[in-house]
Design a protein around this motif. Structure first.
Motif, short mmCIF file in Angstrom:
data_model
loop_
_atom_site.label_atom_id
_atom_site.label_comp_id
_atom_site.label_asym_id
_atom_site.label_seq_id
_atom_site.Cartn_x
_atom_site.Cartn_y
_atom_site.Cartn_z
N ASP A 8 -5.38 -5.08 2.27
CA ASP A 8 -5.19 -3.65 2.85
C ASP A 8 -3.76 -3.21 2.39
O ASP A 8 -3.51 -2.21 1.95
CB ASP A 8 -5.38 -3.54 4.43
N LYS A 9 -2.51 -4.01 2.78
CA LYS A 9 -1.37 -3.69 2.53
C LYS A 9 -0.99 -3.46 0.93
O LYS A 9 -0.35 -2.25 0.68
CB LYS A 9 -0.56 -4.83 2.89
N VAL A 12 -2.52 0.06 0.00
CA VAL A 12 -1.75 1.13 0.59
C VAL A 12 -0.70 1.29 -0.48
O VAL A 12 -0.22 2.38 -0.96
CB VAL A 12 -1.41 0.82 1.98
N GLU A 13 0.23 0.21 -0.71
CA GLU A 13 1.31 0.12 -1.70
C GLU A 13 0.98 0.67 -2.98
O GLU A 13 1.81 1.33 -3.62
CB GLU A 13 2.02 -1.37 -1.74
N LYS A 15 -1.53 2.79 -3.68
CA LYS A 15 -2.23 3.86 -3.64
C LYS A 15 -3.49 3.93 -4.32
O LYS A 15 -3.99 4.68 -5.00
CB LYS A 15 -1.28 5.11 -4.08
N THR A 17 -7.99 3.03 -3.66
CA THR A 17 -9.00 3.01 -2.56
C THR A 17 -9.69 1.54 -2.63
O THR A 17 -9.84 1.30 -3.70
CB THR A 17 -10.05 4.01 -2.95
N SER A 18 -10.32 1.35 -1.56
CA SER A 18 -11.27 0.18 -1.74
C SER A 18 -12.44 0.39 -2.55
O SER A 18 -12.70 -0.54 -3.42
CB SER A 18 -11.70 -0.15 -0.40
N LYS A 36 -11.27 -8.21 2.75
CA LYS A 36 -10.06 -7.79 3.47
C LYS A 36 -9.97 -8.38 4.96
O LYS A 36 -8.79 -8.44 5.46
CB LYS A 36 -10.14 -6.25 3.41
N CYS A 55 -4.57 -4.63 -9.51
CA CYS A 55 -3.40 -4.20 -8.52
C CYS A 55 -2.16 -4.47 -9.08
O CYS A 55 -1.19 -4.44 -8.36
CB CYS A 55 -3.67 -5.06 -7.15
#
Length: 78
Positions: A8-9, A12-13, A15, A17-18, A36, A55
């Motif tokens: 999750d972190k 977010v970092e 930017k 989406t799942s 997650k 990622c």
């Protein structure tokens, strides 16, 4: 729990989406959600490599191991 998932972190970092990560890796959003939350007991290396590559992180950025309790001291250290 000894294994902690930080996906999750990372999302977010980055930017991201799942949904986008799940599509890239080739798994359902539901399975990614389970990953997650730490409810998945394993993931294939190919999918793991795709997740890390997409990622742009190191494996340790997504998952870590944290002991439940500190290790016991050896008897001779007392």
């Amino acid at each position: 729990m000894a294994v902690v998932v930080h996906l999750d972190k990372v999302l977010v970092e980055k930017k991201m989406t799942s949904r986008a990560l799940a599509a890239f890796v080739g798994i359902t959003e539901q399975n990614l959600s389970l990953l997650k939350s730490g409810k998945v007991k394993g993931i294939g290396l190919i999918r793991w490599q795709k997740s890390v590559r997409r990622c742009s992180v190191r494996p340790g950025d997504i998952i870590s191991w944290e002991p439940d309790s500190p290790p016991a001291a050896p008897d001779d250290a007392l």
